[in-house]
Write a protein that holds these residues in place. Structure first.
Motif, PDB file in Angstrom:
ATOM      1  N   UNK A 196       0.835  -1.202   0.000  1.00 11.81           N
ATOM      2  CA  UNK A 196       0.000   0.000   0.000  1.00 11.81           C
ATOM      3  C   UNK A 196       0.869   1.250   0.000  1.00 11.81           C
ATOM      4  N   UNK A 197       2.000   1.193  -0.646  1.00 12.46           N
ATOM      5  CA  UNK A 197       2.993   2.257  -0.556  1.00 12.46           C
ATOM      6  C   UNK A 197       2.528   3.587  -1.125  1.00 12.46           C
ATOM      7  N   UNK A 198       1.600   3.575  -2.076  1.00  9.16           N
ATOM      8  CA  UNK A 198       1.193   4.817  -2.708  1.00  9.16           C
ATOM      9  C   UNK A 198       0.623   5.801  -1.692  1.00  9.16           C
ATOM     10  N   UNK A 199      -0.004   5.294  -0.616  1.00  2.00           N
ATOM     11  CA  UNK A 199      -0.597   6.164   0.377  1.00  2.00           C
ATOM     12  C   UNK A 199       0.415   6.554   1.459  1.00  2.00           C
ATOM     13  N   UNK A 200       1.605   6.057   1.379  1.00  9.51           N
ATOM     14  CA  UNK A 200       2.600   6.227   2.415  1.00  9.51           C
ATOM     15  C   UNK A 200       3.621   7.297   2.039  1.00  9.51           C
ATOM     16  N   UNK A 201       4.065   8.055   3.012  1.00  7.52           N
ATOM     17  CA  UNK A 201       5.115   9.042   2.778  1.00  7.52           C
ATOM     18  C   UNK A 201       6.331   8.670   3.606  1.00  7.52           C
ATOM     19  N   UNK A 202       7.491   8.998   3.098  1.00  8.39           N
ATOM     20  CA  UNK A 202       8.742   8.642   3.740  1.00  8.39           C
ATOM     21  C   UNK A 202       9.600   9.869   3.954  1.00  8.39           C
ATOM     22  N   UNK A 203      10.490   9.757   4.924  1.00  6.91           N
ATOM     23  CA  UNK A 203      11.545  10.748   5.123  1.00  6.91           C
ATOM     24  C   UNK A 203      12.865  10.077   4.754  1.00  6.91           C
ATOM     25  N   UNK A 204      13.556  10.657   3.814  1.00  2.46           N
ATOM     26  CA  UNK A 204      14.875  10.178   3.407  1.00  2.46           C
ATOM     27  C   UNK A 204      15.888  10.783   4.362  1.00  2.46           C
ATOM     28  N   UNK A 205      16.719   9.960   5.006  1.00  2.00           N
ATOM     29  CA  UNK A 205      17.710  10.440   5.959  1.00  2.00           C
ATOM     30  C   UNK A 205      19.082   9.947   5.522  1.00  2.00           C
ATOM     31  N   UNK A 206      19.964  10.879   5.205  1.00  2.00           N
ATOM     32  CA  UNK A 206      21.326  10.527   4.817  1.00  2.00           C
ATOM     33  C   UNK A 206      22.159  10.198   6.041  1.00  2.00           C
ATOM     34  N   UNK A 207      22.936   9.129   5.945  1.00  2.00           N
ATOM     35  CA  UNK A 207      23.776   8.748   7.076  1.00  2.00           C
ATOM     36  C   UNK A 207      25.175   9.352   6.973  1.00  2.00           C
ATOM     37  N   UNK A 208      25.431  10.053   5.880  1.00  2.00           N
ATOM     38  CA  UNK A 208      26.704  10.759   5.687  1.00  2.00           C
ATOM     39  C   UNK A 208      26.489  11.793   4.599  1.00  2.00           C
ATOM     40  N   UNK A 209      27.368  12.758   4.505  1.00  2.00           N
ATOM     41  CA  UNK A 209      27.266  13.766   3.460  1.00  2.00           C
ATOM     42  C   UNK A 209      27.429  13.162   2.081  1.00  2.00           C
ATOM     43  N   UNK A 210      26.682  13.662   1.124  1.00  2.00           N
ATOM     44  CA  UNK A 210      26.791  13.185  -0.251  1.00  2.00           C
ATOM     45  C   UNK A 210      26.133  11.846  -0.512  1.00  2.00           C
ATOM     46  N   UNK A 211      25.251  11.410   0.377  1.00  2.00           N
ATOM     47  CA  UNK A 211      24.600  10.112   0.216  1.00  2.00           C
ATOM     48  C   UNK A 211      23.621  10.089  -0.963  1.00  2.00           C
ATOM     49  N   UNK A 212      23.050  11.233  -1.297  1.00  2.00           N
ATOM     50  CA  UNK A 212      22.115  11.294  -2.418  1.00  2.00           C
ATOM     51  C   UNK A 212      20.674  11.511  -2.004  1.00  2.00           C
ATOM     52  N   UNK A 213      20.452  11.958  -0.767  1.00  2.00           N
ATOM     53  CA  UNK A 213      19.105  12.147  -0.237  1.00  2.00           C
ATOM     54  C   UNK A 213      18.272  13.099  -1.097  1.00  2.00           C
ATOM     55  N   UNK A 214      18.819  14.233  -1.459  1.00  2.00           N
ATOM     56  CA  UNK A 214      18.050  15.224  -2.233  1.00  2.00           C
ATOM     57  C   UNK A 214      17.644  14.677  -3.584  1.00  2.00           C
ATOM     58  N   UNK A 215      18.540  13.967  -4.237  1.00  2.00           N
ATOM     59  CA  UNK A 215      18.223  13.377  -5.539  1.00  2.00           C
ATOM     60  C   UNK A 215      17.144  12.311  -5.392  1.00  2.00           C
ATOM     61  N   UNK A 216      17.276  11.442  -4.391  1.00  2.00           N
ATOM     62  CA  UNK A 216      16.273  10.393  -4.191  1.00  2.00           C
ATOM     63  C   UNK A 216      14.900  10.989  -3.896  1.00  2.00           C
ATOM     64  N   UNK A 217      14.842  12.027  -3.078  1.00  2.00           N
ATOM     65  CA  UNK A 217      13.565  12.674  -2.777  1.00  2.00           C
ATOM     66  C   UNK A 217      12.969  13.292  -4.044  1.00  2.00           C
ATOM     67  N   UNK A 218      13.816  13.861  -4.900  1.00  2.21           N
ATOM     68  CA  UNK A 218      13.327  14.450  -6.149  1.00  2.21           C
ATOM     69  C   UNK A 218      12.813  13.379  -7.106  1.00  2.21           C
ATOM     70  N   UNK A 219      13.476  12.234  -7.161  1.00  2.00           N
ATOM     71  CA  UNK A 219      13.111  11.181  -8.110  1.00  2.00           C
ATOM     72  C   UNK A 219      11.954  10.317  -7.603  1.00  2.00           C
ATOM     73  N   UNK A 220      11.981   9.958  -6.319  1.00  2.00           N
ATOM     74  CA  UNK A 220      11.002   9.012  -5.769  1.00  2.00           C
ATOM     75  C   UNK A 220       9.920   9.666  -4.925  1.00  2.00           C
ATOM     76  N   UNK A 221      10.063  10.955  -4.633  1.00  2.00           N
ATOM     77  CA  UNK A 221       9.102  11.628  -3.765  1.00  2.00           C
ATOM     78  C   UNK A 221       9.488  11.438  -2.302  1.00  2.00           C
TER      79      UNK A 221
END
Length: 167
Positions: free
Chosen positions: A31-56
């Motif tokens: 049921x993932x479509x109804x779910x929202x996530x928080x992307x948390x980087x465990x180190x600098x440059x992990x790619x959090x901003x890109x993943x949030x832009x691509x996957x929501x």
């Protein structure tokens, strides 16, 4: 087991536990479509901003989600040694119950640190992580280096289903 007896509680082994027994709905990922996530980087440059832009989802950077942010956490790291060390430490924070109250660790997302296959020692560390938590792998995407997020790579269809991202 006798008829009519209640089953004991389920324990968290690999990802969150859902459902209340036989006939209950499938896992939360269904049921993932109804779910929202928080992307948390465990180190600098992990790619959090890109993943949030691509996957929501919510881009938490390297901070824990705040009170108004989705409490379902996807930890993000690169596949180099330092990235794998940092994400393993963050998973341990959740396993020891030391994460901020109300947050749920849903999965780890590993972003390729270079094109090609992982060297054996790093691949073994990923396998070790996979034994305790759901791990989603994101391949090297040259366009992301140029700031062109585009659509999720086809190799990430499981992550697309989890996040409810449009393809």
């Amino acid at each position: 087991m006798q008829t009519g007896m209640r089953q004991g509680p389920e324990i968290w082994i690999r990802g969150p536990v859902t459902g209340q027994g036989p006939g209950a709905p499938g896992p939360a990922h269904a049921h993932a479509a109804a779910r929202r996530f928080s992307w948390v980087g465990t180190h600098g440059g992990a790619g959090v901003s890109t993943l949030a832009a691509v996957y929501g989802g919510h881009d938490s950077g390297r901070a824990w989600p705040g009170p108004g942010d989705p409490p379902s956490v996807l930890l993000v790291a690169r596949t180099h040694a330092a990235g794998l060390d940092s994400v393993a430490g963050a998973v341990d924070v959740f396993r020891r119950g030391q994460a901020p109250p109300g947050l749920d660790l849903d999965a780890v997302v590993l972003v390729a640190d270079a094109p090609g296959r992982l060297p054996r020692p790093l691949a073994q560390r990923v396998k070790s992580l996979e034994s305790v938590i759901d791990v989603y792998r994101v391949p090297w995407v040259p366009a992301w280096r140029l700031g062109e997020p585009g659509h999720p790579p086809r190799e990430t269809s499981a992550l697309v289903r989890l996040t409810g991202a449009a393809r």
